[in-house]
Design a protein around this motif. Sequence first.
Motif, short mmCIF file in Angstrom:
data_model
loop_
_atom_site.label_atom_id
_atom_site.label_comp_id
_atom_site.label_asym_id
_atom_site.label_seq_id
_atom_site.Cartn_x
_atom_site.Cartn_y
_atom_site.Cartn_z
N ILE A 117 20.23 24.41 -39.90
CA ILE A 117 19.43 24.98 -38.82
C ILE A 117 20.05 24.74 -37.44
O ILE A 117 19.88 25.56 -36.54
CB ILE A 117 17.99 24.43 -38.85
CG1 ILE A 117 17.99 22.90 -38.79
CG2 ILE A 117 17.25 24.92 -40.08
CD1 ILE A 117 16.61 22.30 -38.63
N PHE A 118 20.76 23.65 -37.27
CA PHE A 118 21.33 23.35 -35.96
C PHE A 118 22.50 24.27 -35.63
O PHE A 118 22.64 24.72 -34.48
CB PHE A 118 21.74 21.88 -35.88
CG PHE A 118 20.58 20.94 -35.86
CD1 PHE A 118 19.91 20.65 -34.68
CD2 PHE A 118 20.13 20.35 -37.04
CE1 PHE A 118 18.82 19.79 -34.66
CE2 PHE A 118 19.04 19.49 -37.03
CZ PHE A 118 18.39 19.21 -35.83
N SER A 119 23.35 24.56 -36.61
CA SER A 119 24.44 25.51 -36.37
C SER A 119 23.89 26.92 -36.15
O SER A 119 24.42 27.68 -35.34
CB SER A 119 25.42 25.50 -37.55
OG SER A 119 24.77 25.89 -38.75
N MET A 120 22.80 27.26 -36.85
CA MET A 120 22.14 28.54 -36.63
C MET A 120 21.61 28.64 -35.20
O MET A 120 21.73 29.67 -34.54
CB MET A 120 21.00 28.74 -37.64
CG MET A 120 21.45 28.94 -39.07
SD MET A 120 20.05 28.94 -40.23
CE MET A 120 19.06 30.27 -39.59
N ALA A 121 21.00 27.54 -34.73
CA ALA A 121 20.46 27.52 -33.37
C ALA A 121 21.57 27.62 -32.32
O ALA A 121 21.42 28.28 -31.29
CB ALA A 121 19.63 26.26 -33.16
N VAL A 122 22.70 26.94 -32.58
CA VAL A 122 23.84 26.99 -31.66
C VAL A 122 24.38 28.42 -31.56
O VAL A 122 24.70 28.90 -30.47
CB VAL A 122 24.95 26.02 -32.12
CG1 VAL A 122 26.24 26.26 -31.33
CG2 VAL A 122 24.50 24.58 -31.95
N ASN A 123 24.47 29.10 -32.70
CA ASN A 123 24.94 30.49 -32.70
C ASN A 123 23.96 31.42 -32.01
O ASN A 123 24.35 32.42 -31.41
CB ASN A 123 25.17 30.96 -34.14
CG ASN A 123 26.30 30.22 -34.82
OD1 ASN A 123 27.23 29.76 -34.17
ND2 ASN A 123 26.23 30.09 -36.14
N ALA A 124 22.66 31.08 -32.09
CA ALA A 124 21.63 31.92 -31.47
C ALA A 124 21.56 31.71 -29.96
O ALA A 124 21.07 32.58 -29.23
CB ALA A 124 20.27 31.64 -32.08
N MET A 125 22.03 30.55 -29.48
CA MET A 125 22.00 30.26 -28.03
C MET A 125 23.40 29.86 -27.56
O MET A 125 23.66 28.70 -27.19
CB MET A 125 21.01 29.14 -27.75
CG MET A 125 19.57 29.53 -28.00
SD MET A 125 18.38 28.19 -27.67
CE MET A 125 18.50 27.26 -29.22
N PRO A 126 24.36 30.82 -27.54
CA PRO A 126 25.75 30.50 -27.18
C PRO A 126 25.92 30.08 -25.73
O PRO A 126 26.95 29.49 -25.37
CB PRO A 126 26.48 31.81 -27.48
CG PRO A 126 25.44 32.86 -27.34
CD PRO A 126 24.18 32.24 -27.85
N MET A 127 24.94 30.40 -24.89
CA MET A 127 25.06 30.05 -23.46
C MET A 127 24.81 28.57 -23.19
O MET A 127 25.10 28.09 -22.10
CB MET A 127 24.08 30.90 -22.63
CG MET A 127 22.60 30.56 -22.76
SD MET A 127 21.88 30.85 -24.41
CE MET A 127 22.07 32.63 -24.54
N LEU A 128 24.27 27.84 -24.17
CA LEU A 128 23.97 26.43 -24.01
C LEU A 128 24.96 25.57 -24.79
O LEU A 128 25.56 26.02 -25.77
CB LEU A 128 22.54 26.14 -24.50
CG LEU A 128 21.40 26.84 -23.76
CD1 LEU A 128 20.07 26.52 -24.43
CD2 LEU A 128 21.36 26.42 -22.30
N SER A 129 25.10 24.32 -24.35
CA SER A 129 25.98 23.40 -25.06
C SER A 129 25.34 22.99 -26.39
O SER A 129 24.14 23.13 -26.59
CB SER A 129 26.24 22.15 -24.21
OG SER A 129 25.05 21.41 -24.04
N LYS A 130 26.17 22.44 -27.27
CA LYS A 130 25.68 22.05 -28.59
C LYS A 130 24.62 20.95 -28.48
O LYS A 130 23.61 20.98 -29.17
CB LYS A 130 26.86 21.56 -29.43
CG LYS A 130 26.52 21.34 -30.90
CD LYS A 130 27.77 21.00 -31.70
CE LYS A 130 27.44 20.80 -33.17
NZ LYS A 130 28.66 20.48 -33.97
N ASP A 131 24.85 19.98 -27.58
CA ASP A 131 23.88 18.89 -27.41
C ASP A 131 22.56 19.41 -26.85
O ASP A 131 21.48 18.95 -27.26
CB ASP A 131 24.45 17.82 -26.47
CG ASP A 131 25.41 16.88 -27.17
OD1 ASP A 131 25.25 16.68 -28.38
OD2 ASP A 131 26.32 16.36 -26.51
#
Length: 301
Positions: A117-131
């Motif tokens: 779910i975290f990698s999915m969220a990162v891909n869904a919000m590319p404008m934000l940092s991973k942290d």
Amino acid sequence: MTLFLGSLQLGLLYGILAIGLFMSFRILNIPDLTTEGSFVFGLATSAIMAVNGHCVLGIFLSIGAGALAGIVTGLLQTKCRIHPVLSGIITASGLYTVNLAVMKNAVNISLIGKGEIFSMAVNAMPMLSKDAVKCIVTFIFAAAVSAIIIVFFKTHLGLCIRATGDNEAMVSSSSINVNVTKVVSLAISNACVGLSGGILAQYQGFADINSGSGILVVGLASVIIGEAVMGRRGVTVGVISAVVGSIIYRYILAIATSTHVFPATALKLISAVIVAVALSIPTIKQSMEVSRIKKEAGKNA
């Protein structure tokens, strides 16, 4: 900054665990030792589902896994009349074998390269940092669980559970099935614990059969620290304070380990000391209050 954000993320994640323990230890007044087993049960279930490409379903199943563990403990207490402490120990012991079976007899499972779910969220919000994305995801989970639990304890069943914890004899004489309230409460409590484990598996990218070792101490420390900071003023404040206490606990742990005064192998000892100090706070406050009253009495004499 990485240490700050990482501690915040883990604090929110383990805050869900603390909410579950707050329900059993504070509301129902039952020393539930199922936690270490139900935590790993949720973690293992989530991990194995993520490996098979069903990470979101794994989160929901981790809730069900924890709830199932709580139901077993509740039935041992209510139907078999086994002492609450022994009931939790029996369930947790049996879950070790169950967890190994869920993990297909593997001691650990790696989720590297697998969808979670975290990698999915990162891909869904590319404008934000991973942290930043991880902070948002963990906050959403912690806030959602807190809101659901707070609302639940304002319902009829929730009020019955609270009454059972306050005065079981009175509730049983009021035609309320105490056994049902206990089983439901333990199921919801361990569902929160299982969810915390399920999210952790996908957060850290692996699942280990020994991940539940000492997790009860972590949850208790969070609850006690939260109460020391915010006080004991009802369920709503109690749920919020459990999450706040979890975050504070993580920061204390991070500061203690980052100073290099203690070796990494002393993590369990540091946790035990934090819990001991947190548990001593009410006694210290009471002693200080008694001393203050004696001094005032001496001045007025």
